[in-house]
Design a protein around this motif. Structure first.
Motif, PDB file in Angstrom:
ATOM      1  N   LEU A 170       0.730  -1.306  -0.012  1.00 41.72           N
ATOM      2  CA  LEU A 170      -0.160  -0.103  -0.233  1.00 41.72           C
ATOM      3  C   LEU A 170       0.698   1.330   0.091  1.00 41.72           C
ATOM      4  CD1 LEU A 170      -2.647   1.201   0.353  1.00 41.72           C
ATOM      5  CD2 LEU A 170      -2.484   1.028   2.549  1.00 41.72           C
ATOM      6  N   ALA A 171       1.949   1.293   0.740  1.00 41.45           N
ATOM      7  CA  ALA A 171       2.832   2.338   0.944  1.00 41.45           C
ATOM      8  C   ALA A 171       3.341   2.841  -0.446  1.00 41.45           C
ATOM      9  CB  ALA A 171       3.891   2.257   1.914  1.00 41.45           C
ATOM     10  N   GLU A 172       3.596   1.747  -1.269  1.00 41.02           N
ATOM     11  CA  GLU A 172       4.100   2.186  -2.609  1.00 41.02           C
ATOM     12  C   GLU A 172       3.028   2.923  -3.517  1.00 41.02           C
ATOM     13  OE1 GLU A 172       5.496  -1.990  -3.608  1.00 41.02           O
ATOM     14  OE2 GLU A 172       7.137  -1.571  -2.370  1.00 41.02           O
ATOM     15  N   VAL A 230       0.033   4.649  -2.633  1.00 43.96           N
ATOM     16  CA  VAL A 230      -0.766   6.052  -2.222  1.00 43.96           C
ATOM     17  C   VAL A 230      -0.123   7.010  -1.341  1.00 43.96           C
ATOM     18  CG1 VAL A 230      -2.997   4.665  -2.185  1.00 43.96           C
ATOM     19  CG2 VAL A 230      -1.653   4.602  -0.002  1.00 43.96           C
ATOM     20  N   ASP A 231      -0.548   8.054  -1.452  1.00 45.83           N
ATOM     21  CA  ASP A 231       0.226   9.035  -0.488  1.00 45.83           C
ATOM     22  C   ASP A 231      -0.610   9.238   1.048  1.00 45.83           C
ATOM     23  OD1 ASP A 231       2.151  10.009  -2.398  1.00 45.83           O
ATOM     24  OD2 ASP A 231       0.497  11.379  -3.308  1.00 45.83           O
ATOM     25  N   ALA A 232      -1.718   8.934   1.142  1.00 44.86           N
ATOM     26  CA  ALA A 232      -2.538   8.948   2.322  1.00 44.86           C
ATOM     27  C   ALA A 232      -3.706   7.892   2.334  1.00 44.86           C
ATOM     28  CB  ALA A 232      -3.169  10.463   2.219  1.00 44.86           C
ATOM     29  N   VAL A 233      -4.158   7.605   3.491  1.00 43.12           N
ATOM     30  CA  VAL A 233      -5.115   6.913   3.608  1.00 43.12           C
ATOM     31  C   VAL A 233      -6.202   7.740   4.824  1.00 43.12           C
ATOM     32  CG1 VAL A 233      -5.735   4.546   4.875  1.00 43.12           C
ATOM     33  CG2 VAL A 233      -3.623   4.825   3.605  1.00 43.12           C
ATOM     34  N   LEU A 276      -0.579   8.330   7.137  1.00 42.77           N
ATOM     35  CA  LEU A 276       0.268   8.020   5.919  1.00 42.77           C
ATOM     36  C   LEU A 276      -0.066   6.495   5.746  1.00 42.77           C
ATOM     37  CD1 LEU A 276       3.650   9.697   7.445  1.00 42.77           C
ATOM     38  CD2 LEU A 276       2.365  10.450   5.557  1.00 42.77           C
ATOM     39  N   PRO A 277       0.325   6.137   4.679  1.00 46.51           N
ATOM     40  CA  PRO A 277       0.441   4.857   4.320  1.00 46.51           C
ATOM     41  C   PRO A 277       0.913   3.557   5.318  1.00 46.51           C
ATOM     42  CG  PRO A 277       1.064   5.893   2.293  1.00 46.51           C
ATOM     43  CD  PRO A 277       1.281   6.836   3.482  1.00 46.51           C
ATOM     44  N   THR A 278       1.818   4.284   6.008  1.00 47.91           N
ATOM     45  CA  THR A 278       2.802   3.448   6.966  1.00 47.91           C
ATOM     46  C   THR A 278       1.757   3.369   8.455  1.00 47.91           C
ATOM     47  OG1 THR A 278       3.762   5.343   7.808  1.00 47.91           O
ATOM     48  CG2 THR A 278       4.838   3.904   6.266  1.00 47.91           C
ATOM     49  N   SER A 333      -3.404   9.491  -4.397  1.00 53.51           N
ATOM     50  CA  SER A 333      -4.488   8.484  -4.093  1.00 53.51           C
ATOM     51  C   SER A 333      -4.919   8.564  -2.818  1.00 53.51           C
ATOM     52  CB  SER A 333      -3.951   7.215  -4.609  1.00 53.51           C
ATOM     53  OG  SER A 333      -3.580   7.161  -5.846  1.00 53.51           O
ATOM     54  N   VAL A 364      -7.304   6.028  -0.232  1.00 55.79           N
ATOM     55  CA  VAL A 364      -8.086   4.774  -0.073  1.00 55.79           C
ATOM     56  C   VAL A 364      -9.135   5.080   1.109  1.00 55.79           C
ATOM     57  CG1 VAL A 364      -8.194   2.132   0.307  1.00 55.79           C
ATOM     58  CG2 VAL A 364      -6.203   3.379  -1.075  1.00 55.79           C
TER      59      VAL A 364
END
Length: 60
Positions: free
Chosen positions: A4-6, A8-11, A27-29, A57, A59
């Protein structure tokens, strides 16, 4: 399969209720960036939608 971290920029996680909405931008992390909330009738929904800014992106 990519992580996921690869991708998107944000969740954004959203918790909706009858009178209020609460969202967290992370953050995706998983590290939180912002905690957003607001009433349904006072523009809280627009504020949450606008929080993604220029993110590549989001999610949900």
């Amino acid at each position: 399969m990519p992580m996921l971290a690869e991708l998107v920029d944000a969740v954004v996680g959203v918790d909706t209720h009858r009178d209020t909405h609460q969202a967290e931008l992370a953050l995706p992390t998983g590290s939180p960036v912002a905690d957003l909330g607001g009433g349904v009738v006072d523009g809280g929904q627009r504020r949450i939608r606008g929080a993604g800014g220029g993110a590549r992106s989001v999610v949900v």
